[in-house]
Design a protein around this motif. Structure first.
Motif, PDB file in Angstrom:
ATOM      1  N   UNK A 281       0.853  -1.198   0.000  1.00 16.29           N
ATOM      2  CA  UNK A 281       0.000   0.000   0.000  1.00 16.29           C
ATOM      3  C   UNK A 281       0.883   1.241   0.000  1.00 16.29           C
ATOM      4  N   UNK A 282       1.482   1.590  -1.140  1.00 16.75           N
ATOM      5  CA  UNK A 282       2.336   2.779  -1.159  1.00 16.75           C
ATOM      6  C   UNK A 282       1.528   4.038  -0.891  1.00 16.75           C
ATOM      7  N   UNK A 283       2.118   4.984  -0.205  1.00 22.05           N
ATOM      8  CA  UNK A 283       1.340   6.187   0.126  1.00 22.05           C
ATOM      9  C   UNK A 283       1.141   7.078  -1.101  1.00 22.05           C
ATOM     10  N   UNK A 284       2.062   7.017  -2.055  1.00 20.50           N
ATOM     11  CA  UNK A 284       1.853   7.733  -3.316  1.00 20.50           C
ATOM     12  C   UNK A 284       1.759   6.709  -4.441  1.00 20.50           C
ATOM     13  N   UNK A 285       0.641   6.704  -5.177  1.00 21.90           N
ATOM     14  CA  UNK A 285       0.467   5.644  -6.177  1.00 21.90           C
ATOM     15  C   UNK A 285       1.188   5.909  -7.485  1.00 21.90           C
ATOM     16  N   UNK A 286       1.225   7.171  -7.902  1.00 17.94           N
ATOM     17  CA  UNK A 286       1.810   7.458  -9.212  1.00 17.94           C
ATOM     18  C   UNK A 286       2.667   8.711  -9.124  1.00 17.94           C
ATOM     19  N   UNK A 287       3.777   8.676  -9.824  1.00 18.30           N
ATOM     20  CA  UNK A 287       4.675   9.833  -9.862  1.00 18.30           C
ATOM     21  C   UNK A 287       4.760  10.270 -11.319  1.00 18.30           C
ATOM     22  N   UNK A 288       4.623  11.565 -11.536  1.00 24.23           N
ATOM     23  CA  UNK A 288       4.547  12.047 -12.920  1.00 24.23           C
ATOM     24  C   UNK A 288       5.902  12.550 -13.411  1.00 24.23           C
ATOM     25  N   UNK A 289       6.082  12.460 -14.720  1.00 21.79           N
ATOM     26  CA  UNK A 289       7.273  12.998 -15.371  1.00 21.79           C
ATOM     27  C   UNK A 289       6.865  13.697 -16.663  1.00 21.79           C
ATOM     28  N   UNK A 290       7.693  14.662 -17.053  1.00 23.37           N
ATOM     29  CA  UNK A 290       7.516  15.366 -18.320  1.00 23.37           C
ATOM     30  C   UNK A 290       8.370  14.649 -19.364  1.00 23.37           C
ATOM     31  N   UNK A 291       7.778  14.297 -20.510  1.00 25.47           N
ATOM     32  CA  UNK A 291       8.533  13.585 -21.544  1.00 25.47           C
ATOM     33  C   UNK A 291       9.345  14.618 -22.346  1.00 25.47           C
ATOM     34  N   UNK A 292      10.672  14.546 -22.165  1.00 29.50           N
ATOM     35  CA  UNK A 292      11.543  15.599 -22.710  1.00 29.50           C
ATOM     36  C   UNK A 292      12.049  15.282 -24.118  1.00 29.50           C
ATOM     37  N   UNK A 293      11.863  14.028 -24.566  1.00 26.66           N
ATOM     38  CA  UNK A 293      12.204  13.696 -25.947  1.00 26.66           C
ATOM     39  C   UNK A 293      11.319  12.519 -26.379  1.00 26.66           C
ATOM     40  N   UNK A 294      11.055  12.424 -27.672  1.00 25.68           N
ATOM     41  CA  UNK A 294      10.191  11.338 -28.173  1.00 25.68           C
ATOM     42  C   UNK A 294      10.735   9.990 -27.708  1.00 25.68           C
ATOM     43  N   UNK A 295       9.833   9.103 -27.348  1.00 24.62           N
ATOM     44  CA  UNK A 295      10.281   7.749 -26.996  1.00 24.62           C
ATOM     45  C   UNK A 295       9.294   6.725 -27.558  1.00 24.62           C
ATOM     46  N   UNK A 309       2.709   9.125 -16.324  1.00 25.11           N
ATOM     47  CA  UNK A 309       2.524   8.720 -14.931  1.00 25.11           C
ATOM     48  C   UNK A 309       3.201   7.369 -14.735  1.00 25.11           C
ATOM     49  N   UNK A 310       4.082   7.305 -13.761  1.00 32.61           N
ATOM     50  CA  UNK A 310       4.739   6.032 -13.433  1.00 32.61           C
ATOM     51  C   UNK A 310       4.003   5.471 -12.212  1.00 32.61           C
ATOM     52  N   UNK A 311       3.243   4.395 -12.446  1.00 37.06           N
ATOM     53  CA  UNK A 311       2.360   3.909 -11.374  1.00 37.06           C
ATOM     54  C   UNK A 311       3.112   2.885 -10.524  1.00 37.06           C
TER      55      UNK A 311
END
Ligand code: HEM
Length: 397
Positions: A281-295, A309-311
């Motif tokens: 039960x993680x206290x934070x479920x998802x951490x967001x990132x800005x995609x800085x180059x095409x992937x 979102x990295x879940x």
């Protein structure tokens, strides 16, 4: 990609938040690269993908913050906010904080944390019931940050209330982000001036004294504003997260009374029970990132400028990594979970959070070897970044 009949995950939807694990499982199976077209973000749910993305900061940048609403608002990120920076400037700021936020300093807080928890739990010991969050859990990390920084006890409650208010959202709504909210360092402003005149052996004093080589090659000490930014990040990162961990320990062990009994009989199992609770039960479920180059992912191009979102809550139960991951098991061998992230921004306070969780749980089990949660009156917290108990009433005895 999600389709009309595919899984739907929305971090602002309280009904989904009540039990998001079945949705995560469907996302792993049916939409490993998920796209939410309502809020316009991508999401990754597999352990390998989440793990790899955390370390690839050139693609998955923190420069626009780790929270979806912050990335989506075009807000200018204030400098010096560790969590919202990429290397090399991030590493410079982080190494300075690690110099003063040392394992030794963290360990030295143990007697004081123990004393505080013991005092709080003793006051609750004659009661038949109490509310875990407001009557115990919320106070612990707030006092610990206070101890770390040397903040006088009477000012510590106000500090937590302000830090929490910044994260609060209404059900179903995204957090309103303003530059003011991100740059509000007033919390500690009076205190730093007092501490500058009254140095002690706390972290604030050390930050005031620390000399370092800045990005322009100049050897100097930190400015008042830089110090305030550091301590605001510490307080923001360490308060609600750790309080929610304590809430989860109480909630999860209520649902697993046999394992609770084992912990009462053998407290040496507690550290692994903390790890398993963090995974489960993680206290934070998802951490967001800005995609800085095409992937390229799963045959699709995620374009520059997207939000990802990295879940971690899904990765922590990914069947490919965790046999029977939906089962809570205090005996599980855990070499690593992603609740504290990994790589560049790996939680600087992980050791402190573990210590607080351990001391709190030891005290709880000692005073209250059994308890029952009043689920009808329990409520999950109302933030888009945190998932944990806002209200957790229990009867003891
Ligand atoms: C259960 C409790 C905690 C959890 C689940 C947690 C989780 C996290 C996570 C996931 C990150 C990385 C965010 C990202 O990658 O964008 C992080 C970073 C951080 N955490 Fe924690 N945290 C906890 C407690 C604490 C405590 C007690 C402190 C200090 C008092 C703390 C201080 C920090 C700091 C300073 C960072 C930024 C590190 C960097 O950007 O390099 N955390 N935390």
């Amino acid at each position: 990609m999600s389709s009309d009949s595919g899984p739907y995950w929305d971090p602002f939807d309280r009904e989904i938040a009540a039990d998001p694990y079945p949705v995560y499982q469907r996302m792993r199976a049916e939409a490993p690269l998920y796209y939410n077209d309502r809020h316009e973000f991508y999401a990754l749910t597999h352990w390998d993908d989440v793990d790899r993305s955390f370390t690839d900061w050139q693609t998955f940048s923190s420069s626009r913050g780790p929270i979806l609403e912050i990335i989506k608002s075009d807000i200018e990120i204030p400098p010096g906010t560790l969590l919202m920076e990429d290397p090399p400037i991030h590493d410079l700021h982080r190494s300075l904080l690690s110099r003063v936020f040392t394992p030794r300093r963290i360990a030295s807080l143990e007697p004081e944390i123990r004393e505080f928890c013991e005092r709080g739990l003793r006051e609750l010991a004659d009661r038949d019931s109490f509310e875990v969050m407001t009557e115990f859990a919320n106070d612990v990390p707030m006092r610990v940050i206070g101890m770390l920084l040397g903040i006088p006890e009477q000012d510590q409650v106000a500090v937590r209330a302000r830090a929490d208010a910044k994260l609060r959202t209404k059900p179903g709504e995204a957090m309103q982000v303003s530059k003011r909210a991100l740059t509000d360092t007033d919390l500690f402003a009076d205190y730093i001036d007092w501490r500058a005149k009254n140095p002690s052996n706390d972290l604030m004093t050390e930050l005031l004294r620390a000399e370092f080589v800045d990005e322009n090659g100049v050897t100097r000490t930190l400015t008042r504003h830089e110090i305030l930014t550091y301590v605001t990040v510490l307080a923001g990162a360490g308060n609600e997260t750790t309080a929610r961990l304590i809430g989860w320990l109480v909630a999860v062990l209520d649902r697993h009374p046999d394992q609770r009994k084992e912990l009462v009989a053998d407290p040496s199992l507690i550290p692994n029970a903390i790890e398993e609770t963090l995974r489960y039960e993680p206290t934070g479920h998802a951490i967001a990132r800005y995609v800085a180059r095409d992937i390229e992912l799963y045959g699709e191009t995620v374009p520059t400028g997207s939000a990802m979102m990295l879940i971690v809550a899904s990765a922590n139960r990914d069947e490919k990594r965790w046999p029977d991951g939906d089962r809570f098991d205090i005996h599980r061998t855990i070499s690593q979970h992603l609740t504290f992230a990994i790589g560049t921004h790996y939680c600087l306070g992980a050791a402190l959070a573990r210590l607080e969780g351990k001391i709190a749980l030891e005290g709880i089990l000692q005073h209250f070897p059994t308890w029952e949660v009043d689920w009808d009156n329990a409520a999950l917290s109302c933030t888009s970044t945190m998932r944990g108990w806002e209200t957790l009433p229990i009867s003891v005895g």
